[in-house]
Design an enzyme around this catalytic site. Structure first.
Site, PDB file in Angstrom:
ATOM      1  N   ASN A  41      -0.996  -9.527   4.420  1.00 49.93           N
ATOM      2  CA  ASN A  41      -0.873  -8.098   4.701  1.00 49.93           C
ATOM      3  C   ASN A  41      -0.615  -7.333   3.401  1.00 49.93           C
ATOM      4  O   ASN A  41      -0.483  -7.937   2.335  1.00 49.93           O
ATOM      5  CB  ASN A  41       0.262  -7.861   5.714  1.00 49.93           C
ATOM      6  CG  ASN A  41       0.106  -6.563   6.478  1.00 49.93           C
ATOM      7  OD1 ASN A  41      -0.786  -5.756   6.206  1.00 49.93           O
ATOM      8  ND2 ASN A  41       0.974  -6.335   7.447  1.00 49.93           N
ATOM      9  N   CYS A  60      -5.107   0.363   3.605  1.00 49.73           N
ATOM     10  CA  CYS A  60      -5.171  -1.062   3.931  1.00 49.73           C
ATOM     11  C   CYS A  60      -6.588  -1.601   3.811  1.00 49.73           C
ATOM     12  O   CYS A  60      -6.800  -2.771   3.447  1.00 49.73           O
ATOM     13  CB  CYS A  60      -4.617  -1.305   5.327  1.00 49.73           C
ATOM     14  SG  CYS A  60      -5.340  -0.272   6.618  1.00 49.73           S
ATOM     15  N   GLN A  81       0.814  -1.215   0.000  1.00 48.24           N
ATOM     16  CA  GLN A  81       0.000   0.000   0.000  1.00 48.24           C
ATOM     17  C   GLN A  81       0.845   1.262   0.000  1.00 48.24           C
ATOM     18  O   GLN A  81       0.336   2.356  -0.244  1.00 48.24           O
ATOM     19  CB  GLN A  81      -0.920   0.018   1.217  1.00 48.24           C
ATOM     20  CG  GLN A  81      -0.193   0.158   2.547  1.00 48.24           C
ATOM     21  CD  GLN A  81      -1.075  -0.076   3.743  1.00 48.24           C
ATOM     22  OE1 GLN A  81      -1.470  -1.216   4.017  1.00 48.24           O
ATOM     23  NE2 GLN A  81      -1.394   1.001   4.460  1.00 48.24           N
ATOM     24  N   HIS A 124      -6.355  -1.442  11.381  1.00 45.45           N
ATOM     25  CA  HIS A 124      -5.724  -2.018  10.193  1.00 45.45           C
ATOM     26  C   HIS A 124      -6.606  -3.088   9.568  1.00 45.45           C
ATOM     27  O   HIS A 124      -7.323  -3.812  10.271  1.00 45.45           O
ATOM     28  CB  HIS A 124      -4.370  -2.625  10.575  1.00 45.45           C
ATOM     29  CG  HIS A 124      -3.521  -3.032   9.410  1.00 45.45           C
ATOM     30  ND1 HIS A 124      -3.291  -2.215   8.328  1.00 45.45           N
ATOM     31  CD2 HIS A 124      -2.828  -4.179   9.152  1.00 45.45           C
ATOM     32  CE1 HIS A 124      -2.503  -2.831   7.468  1.00 45.45           C
ATOM     33  NE2 HIS A 124      -2.208  -4.024   7.944  1.00 45.45           N
TER      34      HIS A 124
END
Length: 545
Positions: A513, A354, A348, A493
């Site tokens: 992630n 995110c 990102q 997140h």
């Protein structure tokens, strides 16, 4: 420790108030002895850590020695005659597999002349006199401003007394480093010096013959290997380690910002080393975030919890009783990456998007699962640009439920069709794409039910979740992550669960992630699954295609 810190603060104030502030400043400068032996201790008023050390320095012999923590860590510097470098020998203990302590010795080349071991005086000016322990004490003070992204201020105060030969001996040095934009003090140390002696013998500066320093470290080529050789409690090692870190990550700073960044790096390196020595379920490692503060890294965490309870467009179709029956028929381990449903890891960048990456990854996986493994690279940038009307704010953050709501109503194009990811907010260009991929809707999995999440992963594909991330997770490298300090904290997140498994009787989620492949286990983290670890079970969503 509280009493110690209080005493230090009180004594520092006493020094300041006993200063003869009316004294006219002289043009004098600090002149350290060229031969000295001193004991000292550095007290970190932020962390409470007290670091005792002892130094020997001889300009005549062109050598110095520093012992830390009673001699458990030592360094010896020996200048090489007619050479533009010297050799730095360091010794420190390591624990073997059977937990026996052994002393290891490394040596490295240091370019340039021998550095002095006493505080740098470049920015210090006379600031009055006082008396202490029957001696006249000179006070020196300096304040510098750090420019650049970190923005900060450094304040230094040094107390010295003068010898008959005109040399100055330090008795106390205080350094305070703070951020200019909020005044936050992130480093505040006081170093007390005592037992000055001007006699330094060659035997004090000579390494023991019992030590075999056969490894000649070639630093700067491999950061991971460098940090295994170096030690975060030895100042020269911090300098070497940070130089290697900057080279590895291709970072450059101004001279003043460099020192700030090095302090943050040193703090994180020590914290990582101490954590890893505890042999817990996960390890941490130095990474690209390690010379940043937690506050500076807030751009990595841009997901907010829903404003209200959102069940999605479709309710989760199973009761807890049905889930418990279904889970008995499910595989003990599942990895959707092996099924071909998960696309490569993305980053990102410097954008709090995110929420867009986690929801997009869930949609990509759901579509790939429905098409037998045929996957598409969908556009996170389209959500960053176009989903504002649903309560999201591009690089300033968003919510998983409203991201899915947006996709359900508008579809999502491929990155090839919409355009590459930009790490910033741009104009919405959805009307210019040729086609979009659509979903029927989305579902909120029953919260805090691990079995419900396993059923969803097996039947529908990846599940986007909102979690809390702290600095430990930002420096995660491997193992099964569990951190009690992240329990009960606010959501910040968005990530995507792509499977689950068991290791040494510990169940875990496989979590994708959006911080690139250099972070974690190739961009993934394994998170403990037997509890609501970091609120991972509170807001799970999957796409329906």
């Amino acid at each position: 420790m509280v009493h110690l810190i209080a005493l230090l603060i009180w004594s520092t104030i006493t020094f300041y108030h006993s200063c003869n502030c009316e004294q006219e400043k002289s043009n004098d400068t600090i002149k350290y002895p060229t031969e000295y032996h001193l004991r000292a201790e550095e007290i970190n008023l932020v962390t409470g850590i007290v670091k005792p050390f002892e130094v020997w320095y001889s300009e005549k012999l062109d050598r110095y020695r520093s012992d830390y923590f009673g001699g458990s860590c030592k360094e010896y510097y020996v200048s090489k005659a007619k050479k533009p470098y010297g050799i730095l020998y360091t010794t420190h203990p390591i624990a073997t597999m059977d937990l026996k302590n052994e002393i290891v010795c490394n040596k490295v080349k240091l370019k340039g002349s021998m550095e002095n071991l006493l505080p740098d005086t470049e920015n210090l000016e006379p600031n009055g006199e006082t008396e202490y322990d029957g001696r006249k004490i000179q006070i020196w003070y300096g304040k510098t401003t750090v420019l650049g992204i970190v923005g900060g201020r450094v304040e230094e105060t040094l107390w010295t007394y003068r010898l008959a030969d005109g040399k100055d001996v330090p008795i106390r040095y205080e350094s305070k480093k703070s951020k200019s934009w909020n005044g936050h003090i992130f480093k505040h140390t006081i170093t007390n010096y005592y037992n000055f002696n001007s006699t330094v013998l060659l035997e004090d500066l000579t390494l023991s013959d019992d030590l075999d320093c056969t490894f000649d470290a070639k630093l700067g080529k491999n950061l991971k290997e460098d940090l295994q050789i170096l030690h975060p409690d030895i100042p020269s090692h911090v300098n070497l380690g940070y130089t290697s870190y900057l080279q590895h990550h291709k970072k450059k700073y101004t001279e003043s910002e460099h020192d700030f960044r090095k302090d943050i790096f040193s703090h994180n390196w020590r914290h990582i080393r101490e954590h890893n020595l505890k042999n817990l379920s996960y390890k941490m490692a130095i990474n690209e975030f390690s010379d940043r503060t937690d506050e500076e890294l807030k751009y990595l965490t841009g997901t907010r919890a829903p404003h209200e309870k959102v069940e999605g467009t479709h309710p989760f179709p199973y009761t807890l009783e049905q889930v418990d029956a279904l889970v008995e028929e499910l595989p003990k381990e599942l990895d959707l990456r092996l099924e071909g449903f998960i696309r490569p890891i993305k980053s990102q960048g410097h954008c709090g998007s995110c929420w867009a990456f986690s929801s997009t990854a869930a949609v990509e996986g759901a579509i790939a699962k429905s098409l037998g493994g045929k996957s598409f690279d969908l556009s996170e940038q389209s959500l960053v640009d176009c989903a504002w009307g649903y309560g999201n704010e591009g690089c300033n953050g968003g919510m998983l439920d409203t991201a899915f709501e947006y996709i359900a109503k508008n579809g999502i194009p491929t990155s090839e069709d919409y355009g590459t990811y930009e790490e910033l907010d741009d104009y919405c260009e959805l009307e210019n794409v040729s086609s979009v991929h659509e979903i029927v809707g989305f579902t909120h999995v029953t919260p805090r039910s691990p079995n419900s999440l396993k059923v969803a992963l097996n039947k529908y594909g990846p599940v986007a979740v909102a979690i809390h991330v702290n600095m430990n997770m930002k420096q995660y490298s491997s193992g099964i992550y569990y951190d009690p300090e992240c329990q009960g904290q606010d959501i910040n997140h968005g990530v995507t669960i792509v499977g689950y498994g068991v290791r040494d009787d510990q169940e875990y989620w496989i979590v994708r992630n959006s911080w690139g492949t250099d972070w974690g286990e190739g961009g993934y983290i394994l998170m403990a699954a037997d509890i609501d670890n970091c609120s991972i079970l509170d807001y799970p969503y999957y796409a329906i295609v």
